[in-house]
Design a protein around this motif. Structure first.
Motif, PDB file in Angstrom:
ATOM      1  N   GLY A 266      65.468  11.293  25.817  1.00 11.74           N
ATOM      2  CA  GLY A 266      64.097  11.683  26.291  1.00 11.74           C
ATOM      3  C   GLY A 266      63.298  12.195  25.286  1.00 11.74           C
ATOM      4  O   GLY A 266      61.979  12.122  25.676  1.00 11.74           O
ATOM      5  N   ALA A 267      63.706  13.370  25.313  1.00 13.44           N
ATOM      6  CA  ALA A 267      62.634  13.951  24.326  1.00 13.44           C
ATOM      7  C   ALA A 267      62.147  13.364  23.057  1.00 13.44           C
ATOM      8  O   ALA A 267      61.359  13.360  22.745  1.00 13.44           O
ATOM      9  CB  ALA A 267      63.220  15.567  24.096  1.00 13.44           C
ATOM     10  N   LEU A 268      63.459  13.230  22.454  1.00  9.18           N
ATOM     11  CA  LEU A 268      63.470  12.711  21.414  1.00  9.18           C
ATOM     12  C   LEU A 268      62.207  11.175  21.192  1.00  9.18           C
ATOM     13  O   LEU A 268      61.165  11.331  20.035  1.00  9.18           O
ATOM     14  CB  LEU A 268      65.309  12.781  20.270  1.00  9.18           C
ATOM     15  CG  LEU A 268      65.770  13.664  20.073  1.00  9.18           C
ATOM     16  CD1 LEU A 268      67.098  12.726  19.988  1.00  9.18           C
ATOM     17  CD2 LEU A 268      64.671  14.353  19.382  1.00  9.18           C
ATOM     18  N   LEU A 269      63.073  10.230  22.157  1.00  5.62           N
ATOM     19  CA  LEU A 269      62.312   9.315  22.026  1.00  5.62           C
ATOM     20  C   LEU A 269      60.861   9.755  22.413  1.00  5.62           C
ATOM     21  O   LEU A 269      59.709   9.310  21.868  1.00  5.62           O
ATOM     22  CB  LEU A 269      62.334   8.230  23.148  1.00  5.62           C
ATOM     23  CG  LEU A 269      63.834   7.724  22.789  1.00  5.62           C
ATOM     24  CD1 LEU A 269      64.064   6.949  24.638  1.00  5.62           C
ATOM     25  CD2 LEU A 269      63.876   6.705  22.176  1.00  5.62           C
ATOM     26  N   THR A 270      60.234  10.833  23.138  1.00  8.09           N
ATOM     27  CA  THR A 270      59.068  11.003  23.639  1.00  8.09           C
ATOM     28  C   THR A 270      57.914  11.346  22.508  1.00  8.09           C
ATOM     29  O   THR A 270      56.875  10.926  21.967  1.00  8.09           O
ATOM     30  CB  THR A 270      58.840  12.123  24.757  1.00  8.09           C
ATOM     31  OG1 THR A 270      59.332  11.648  25.587  1.00  8.09           O
ATOM     32  CG2 THR A 270      57.152  12.565  25.262  1.00  8.09           C
TER      33      THR A 270
END
Length: 96
Positions: A29-33
């Motif tokens: 989720g952090a990488l996608l953000t």
């Protein structure tokens, strides 16, 4: 309950069986953000460069900025849609 539901067991991924699955979801989720934020910033930078290059008559700069804008928009669409696509695939897999 229908006969096909009784005969076919529900098969789906068991995310609880993998140790650290919650941490993995947090990291993804952090990488996608971060990817989406970078893609949006690139859209802004390329659009501004395209506008300035066109206004100053620098057609090679405007052309490269236009290409960069399209690539950044494509990246933003792919990153933004990847989570929805993965959830859709998981729901399809669970219903098979």
């Amino acid at each position: 309950m229908s006969i096909t539901t009784a005969l076919l067991p529900l098969v789906g991924p068991d995310f609880g069986a993998v140790g650290g699955a919650g941490d993995l979801r947090t990291i993804v989720g952090a990488l996608l953000t971060y990817g989406l934020v970078i893609a949006v910033l690139m859209v802004i930078a390329c659009a501004a460069t395209w506008a300035i290059g066109s206004a100053q008559g620098s057609w090679p700069t405007a052309s490269k900025a236009k290409t960069g804008l399209y690539v950044a928009l494509g990246g933003a669409v792919l990153i933004g849609g990847s989570l929805a696509w993965a959830n859709w695939l998981l729901s399809i897999g669970a219903s098979l």
